[in-house]
Design an enzyme around this catalytic site. Structure first.
Site, PDB file in Angstrom:
ATOM      1  N   LYS A 121       0.733  -1.186  -0.236  1.00  0.00           N
ATOM      2  CA  LYS A 121       0.022  -0.063   0.045  1.00  0.00           C
ATOM      3  C   LYS A 121       0.938   1.241  -0.159  1.00  0.00           C
ATOM      4  CE  LYS A 121      -2.160  -1.118   3.755  1.00  0.00           C
ATOM      5  NZ  LYS A 121      -1.778  -2.437   3.978  1.00  0.00           N
ATOM      6  N   THR A 122       1.766   1.226   0.877  1.00  0.00           N
ATOM      7  CA  THR A 122       2.387   2.330   1.057  1.00  0.00           C
ATOM      8  C   THR A 122       3.442   2.790  -0.182  1.00  0.00           C
ATOM      9  OG1 THR A 122       2.796   2.245   3.440  1.00  0.00           O
ATOM     10  CG2 THR A 122       4.622   3.628   2.436  1.00  0.00           C
ATOM     11  N   GLU A 165      -3.496   6.048   1.438  1.00  0.00           N
ATOM     12  CA  GLU A 165      -3.367   4.545   1.689  1.00  0.00           C
ATOM     13  C   GLU A 165      -4.420   4.050   2.704  1.00  0.00           C
ATOM     14  OE1 GLU A 165       0.060   2.210   4.307  1.00  0.00           O
ATOM     15  OE2 GLU A 165       0.488   3.580   3.284  1.00  0.00           O
TER      16      GLU A 165
END
Length: 464
Positions: A121-122, A165
């Protein structure tokens, strides 16, 4: 464009303001003109950066830190009910707002891209933030890690796009209403909150159900859990589903990934045309993250060739295979990987980037619950390294679980053929590594806890 501060957020107080998710929201609010205050357990560069934006940051938790005129108290799921500032908020009848609700309020009225998945995600959120900024679209973004370039995890932009995110760990990603959602993968993790894959799927289905009518789900065509989720939601009215990956069925198909040292060249087939671009970080998984970002940007109407070029300017996020330095031919690299899938991906990426180097890993398990459920798989992942040092479990928000120690990982690693050393005192790790590492080796500090602090110490010891 909506960029006003919600009334309840005009004078927010953040408990745990230094956390990755919390600090991002605090920064955006400060940049929008809110009078931000908060507290954190210890001093940090994040606390100092918040102060530079005008925020008041207290170190330690005490009831007196909460101002009597605070309009709300913002908390994450990690904040316990007996926190003195939270207790004081109840006494003063100050509304308590969950981090995810605060973030959702900041997205209101903007074209939101929410990036979800068990892993990646990051990185994917960061790729989009960097690329959209490079294209002059001036997005707002909130990310769970600091970008290498801007050196921050969040920013208020004047454009109409907000990239966020979306964290599934506590189901908080169900609060968002994105125009485009990305699901990179779906696996069982966060065992304190999810008892089974069925619960994971239900949670992700709820997240997908929050996509705006006519919006788009960008989802992996390769990863089993994502494929199953796509099957479950594909026929929903008003939802466009775009798949990406190496599968021949993918709508955005990855034709080829060519490793080039610490970068990759990626060729995709998109709308009947081949498009080749560079990803400036190593590893197949990062290349696939870039393709997901490309598909999401195209879903917002951004020309694919422009976005592909801009994605090449992304150089990384702190703690995501971040080079900390090199001394006497030994490179020290930091990895946030703490789930077996992430560990395997980063170790394979390092193998691909430097095939002739020995790989020495310092691994710190994160959470007792995760180690209890996945310790065997963590140990098996460490078999990809030449030498491993395994530290004690970093507890974060959890209390110890009887019988759950790093020995679960060490035993599994040895059974898989790994060479492993148990180290219980972190301060001794630099000496241990100095005794192991030789010129040409790669040393990888790995985990989601304070193992990241060892990189500079290892470099300093190697320089003696």
């Amino acid at each position: 464009m909506a960029s006003a501060i919600p009334t309840a957020m005009e004078r927010p107080h953040f408990i745990g303001i230094g956390g990755a998710g919390m600090s991002g929201i605090a920064k955006i609010l400060a940049q929008r003109g809110a009078r931000v205050a908060g507290s954190d357990a210890k001093e940090s560069a994040t606390a100092e950066s918040l102060r530079s934006l005008g925020a008041t940051v207290h170190i330690g938790h005490a009831a007196g830190h909460l101002a009597s005129d605070a309009t709300c108290v913002v908390v994450s799921s990690a904040i316990r009910a007996d926190n003195p500032e939270l207790v004081r908020a109840a006494e003063l009848s100050v509304p308590v707002v969950h981090r995810s609700d605060a973030l959702a309020s900041l997205m209101g009225g903007l074209r939101a891209i929410a990036v979800a998945g068990t892993h990646g995600k990051t990185t994917t959120t960061s790729m989009l933030a960097v690329a959209l900024t490079g294209l002059g679209l001036d997005p707002s973004y909130a990310i769970g890690g600091d970008l290498e370039g801007p050196g921050t995890n969040a920013r208020h932009g004047e454009g109409d796009i907000f990239v966020a995110e979306a964290d599934e760990s506590d189901r908080s990603f169900q609060k968002y209403d994105p125009e485009v959602a990305i699901v990179l993968n779906v696996e069982l993790d966060h065992h304190a909150n999810y008892a089974s894959m069925d619960e994971i799927y239900e949670s992700f289905e709820t997240f997908v159900g929050k996509i705006n009518p006519g919006g788009t789900l960008v989802i992996s065509a390769d990863q089993h859990g994502a494929v199953e989720l796509a099957r479950r939601v594909r026929d929903r009215a008003g939802l466009n589903v775009v798949t990406y990956g190496e599968s021949g069925t993918a709508d955005v198909r990855v034709h080829k990934i060519t490793p080039r040292g610490l970068t990759s060249e990626v060729t995709v087939l998109l709308n009947g045309k081949f498009l080749t671009f560079t990803v400036s970080v190593p590893g197949r998984h990062y290349a696939l993250n870039a393709v997901a970002a490309l598909a999401a940007g195209v879903a917002l109407g951004i020309p694919a060739h422009n976005l592909a070029s801009a994605l090449g300017t992304y150089t990384g996020v702190k703690r995501r295979l971040q080079l900390k330095g090199e001394v006497k031919g030994v490179q020290v690299i930091d990895s946030y990987a703490h789930h077996p899938t992430e560990m395997t991906a980063d170790l394979e990426a390092m193998r691909g980037a430097a095939t002739d180097a020995r790989l020495v890993v310092v691994f710190q398990p994160h959470l007792f619950s995760r180690t209890q459920e996945l310790g065997k798989e963590m140990g098996q992942a460490l078999a990809l390294a030449d030498l491993s040092v395994v530290l004690d479990i970093y507890p974060a928000r959890e209390d110890p679980v009887p019988g759950v120690t790093s020995a679960l990982i060490i035993d599994a690693a040895k059974a898989a053929g790994a060479t492993v050393t148990a180290v219980h005192d972190m301060s001794s790790v630099p000496d241990v590594i100095a005794g192991m590492a030789a010129p040409g080796d790669l040393v990888l500090t790995m985990g989601a806890g304070d193992v990241t602090d060892l990189g500079p110490a290892i470099l300093a010891r190697l320089s003696h």
